[in-house]
Design an enzyme around this catalytic site. Structure first.
Site, short mmCIF file in Angstrom:
data_model
loop_
_atom_site.label_atom_id
_atom_site.label_comp_id
_atom_site.label_asym_id
_atom_site.label_seq_id
_atom_site.Cartn_x
_atom_site.Cartn_y
_atom_site.Cartn_z
N SER A 1 -7.86 43.62 29.19
CA SER A 1 -8.83 43.46 28.29
C SER A 1 -9.65 44.81 27.63
CB SER A 1 -9.89 42.50 28.92
OG SER A 1 -10.50 43.00 29.80
N SER B 1 -6.76 44.50 33.82
CA SER B 1 -7.40 44.95 32.74
C SER B 1 -7.87 46.47 32.28
CB SER B 1 -8.52 44.27 32.40
OG SER B 1 -8.43 42.95 32.02
N LYS C 1 -17.14 50.03 28.13
CA LYS C 1 -16.69 48.78 27.78
C LYS C 1 -18.05 47.82 27.68
CE LYS C 1 -13.32 45.12 29.28
NZ LYS C 1 -12.38 44.80 30.59
#
Lengths: 486, 95
Positions: free
Chosen positions: A153, A177, A78
């Site tokens: 996210s 997330s 990420k």
């Protein structure tokens, strides 16, 4: 079988028997990215050249007999985890050209293990969002339905795993997330206990809630990743000095001695989609059939969790994001002649709308005259939410629930109503407030064929128990084997 | 409304943000709705309840004050938007 379809465990087997090389494996996944990521948009940056170099080094290590379970395994990370000399943007215009001069603790660990970094995954800007639509650069599509969001996210990390654009990935979970996108994309995701994985080098959103964790194709891959990233780090003052067990050891133990709690409030929520309800009910039955005992438990403060979270998280964010001032790093607006003007223009042009909304909300909740009513009140109710879990875990080992009230939604569906989107975090945010570990495992499909996830929550530092329950479930079902066609 | 236009402008100023008219309008409305929702917390009796700011109970994490390997100045400043002679450059502060 195509090499990009392999799980981490399978790839490790082939690599250790020298049936494939790390370079071959990495090439296969990079070719898959070139061919397919245009349709998905999982990556912000693909690091092809350095990936091939790392793969060649991994092959040397393997030849020399110096191998870990992640040596030569291509992973996506990420884009809020700092990677030395590789752009780390947080999907924000304000960090568009930021190149970290150091690696996050988890990257040091992965590098030492010999893992291969394929690239940096898309996300909601600064991890604020549940759809990846708040990325400052592009959207990511759900591999199961290109008209729908992958969740967020960590949407890029989840979509990359689901679409075979990596063998596994790292995300971060502040309010769901990792678990929510894992659920929406039909992959396994774990948010470890707060303090289990070092946050050193993780760009801060809400420091008392943030935790890095893996997204993988199977539960045993999740255990392998947890082995690699867990552990004490004195550069993160909230890291907990506690021994890391081998998370793969307990997977195959049965459920005879395991008691599963069903938190009744989690099944009485307005707007819980019937297909999600049904899939989770069936999952509970499956685990019961495998020997687990069920008990009904109550988490009476559940309905207040969303309000608590959306005070605490923006408050911490408003403070953390004060560092983006156009001075030390990140973008700067150069149209202004005064310092104050430069700060304000830099921040307003650099941050997207959701980030600005949360900064304002957080600043307001901390401001003089409102602190008691909002931040302090929320922190008190947070104590009660934690106590709910402590009480529940006196009568059971894990809790089972849905991950989200409904499967992945369509693009734009919840853009104009932030509160409606916040409310869909109802099942995931309590775990962050209480610091307990949580997992999402694929447990079925909706009528439209969208993946549904089962959430498993456990007491602090009992990831072993979550993984055992998840592994038993995975053994009894085939949901994790289904692949999206796109 | 729970929050006025003026309050949004004031808080944005505190947070070093510059909002345009559309943003002020949208944010007042959206944040107003969210603040109204926060009122549900008033239903909870929190008298005597200690606030929690961290979910894991750790005492202070002390360490010896020793010099460890660190970034050199050039690397530490490599991402600065403007710099000069090893200093960060900012717009004139004193008139």
């Amino acid at each position: 079988m195509n090499l990009y379809e392999l799980t981490i465990g399978e790839a490790h087997g082939l690599l250790s028997r020298k049936e494939i090389s790390a370079v071959e494996l990495t090439r296969a996944v990079l070719a898959r990215i070139t061919e397919k990521d245009e349709k998905i948009g999982a990556y912000i940056t693909v690091t092809e050249a350095s990936a091939l170099k790392q793969a060649a080094l991994a092959d040397e290590r393997i030849a020399g007999g110096d191998m870990t379970p992640l040596t030569g395994i291509p992973l996506a990370i990420k884009d809020l985890i700092c990677t030395k000399d590789i752009k780390t943007t947080c999907a924000s215009a304000i960090l568009e050209n930021f190149i970290p001069p150091y690696d996050a603790a988890v990257m040091e660990k992965l590098n030492r293990a010999g893992a291969v970094l394929l690239g940096k995954a898309n996300m909601d800007e600064f991890a604020m969002g549940s759809s990846t639509e708040n990325s400052g650069f592009k959207i990511t599509r759900n591999p199961w339905d290109p008209g729908r969001v992958p969740g967020g996210s960590s949407g890029g990390s989840a979509a990359a795993v689901a679409a075979d654009l990596c063998l596994g990935s790292l995300g971060s979970d502040t309010g769901g997330s990792i678990r929510q996108p894992a659920s929406h994309c039909g992959v396994v995701g774990m948010k470890p206990t707060y303090g289990r994985v070092s946050r050193f080098g993780l760009v801060a959103f809400a420091s008392s809630l943030d935790q890095i964790g893996p997204l993988t194709k199977t539960v045993s891959d999740c255990a392998l990743m947890m082995n690699a990233i867990s552990g004490y780090d004195n550069r993160d003052s909230t890291s907990v000095p506690r021994e890391v067990p081998d998370y793969t050891q307990s997977l195959t133990q049965g459920l005879k001695e395991v008691t599963i709690g069903i938190p009744r409030q989690y099944f009485e929520t307005d707007g819980l989609d019937p297909s999600v309800f049904l899939a989770v009910q069936k999952a509970v039955k499956t685990l019961q059939d495998r020997g687990a005992t069920l008990v009904d438990v109550s988490l009476p403060h559940t309905s207040y969790a969303v309000a608590v979270y959306y005070i605490v998280a923006p408050a911490e964010a408003s403070s953390n994001l004060a560092r983006y001032d156009g001075v030390k790093y990140g973008a700067r607006d150069k149209t202004q002649s005064s310092l104050l003007g430069m700060y304000r223009q830099t921040r307003s042009k650099g941050f997207g709308k959701e980030v600005q909304r949360r900064i304002i909300l957080g600043t307001y909740a901390l401001s003089s005259g409102y602190y008691e009513a909002y931040y302090n009140k929320a922190s008190q109710v947070r104590t009660l939410i934690m106590e709910d879990f402590n009480t529940a875990f006196k009568t059971c080992d894990v809790l089972l629930s849905p991950v989200t009230p409904s499967p992945a939604f369509k693009f734009g569906e919840k853009r104009e109503d932030p509160l409606a989107l916040y409310l869909s975090d109802i099942y995931t945010i309590s775990a962050n407030l209480a610091g307990i570990p949580g997992m999402s495992v694929p447990c079925g499909f909706s009528q439209e064929g969208l993946p549904v996830g089962l959430q498993i929550l456990g007491p602090h530092f009992n990831e072993t128990m979550l993984l055992k329950v998840a592994y038993n479930f995975e053994q009894a079902t085939d949901f994790h084997k289904a692949k999206p066609v796109f | 409304m729970k929050i006025t236009r003026e309050e949004v402008i004031h808080v944005a100023r505190l947070a070093r943000l510059e909002l345009d008219e559309t943003d002020i309008e949208t944010f007042s409305h959206q944040i107003g709705t969210i603040l109204e929702y926060f009122d549900t917390l008033n239903q909870v009796d929190t008298q005597g309840v200690k606030p929690t700011s961290h979910a894991i109970f750790l005492t202070n994490a002390f360490r010896e004050d020793e010099i460890k390997p660190h970034l050199d100045r050039e690397k530490a400043m490599a991402n600065a938007p403007e710099k000069e002679n090893g200093y960060f450059l900012v717009p004139r502060v004193i008139g």
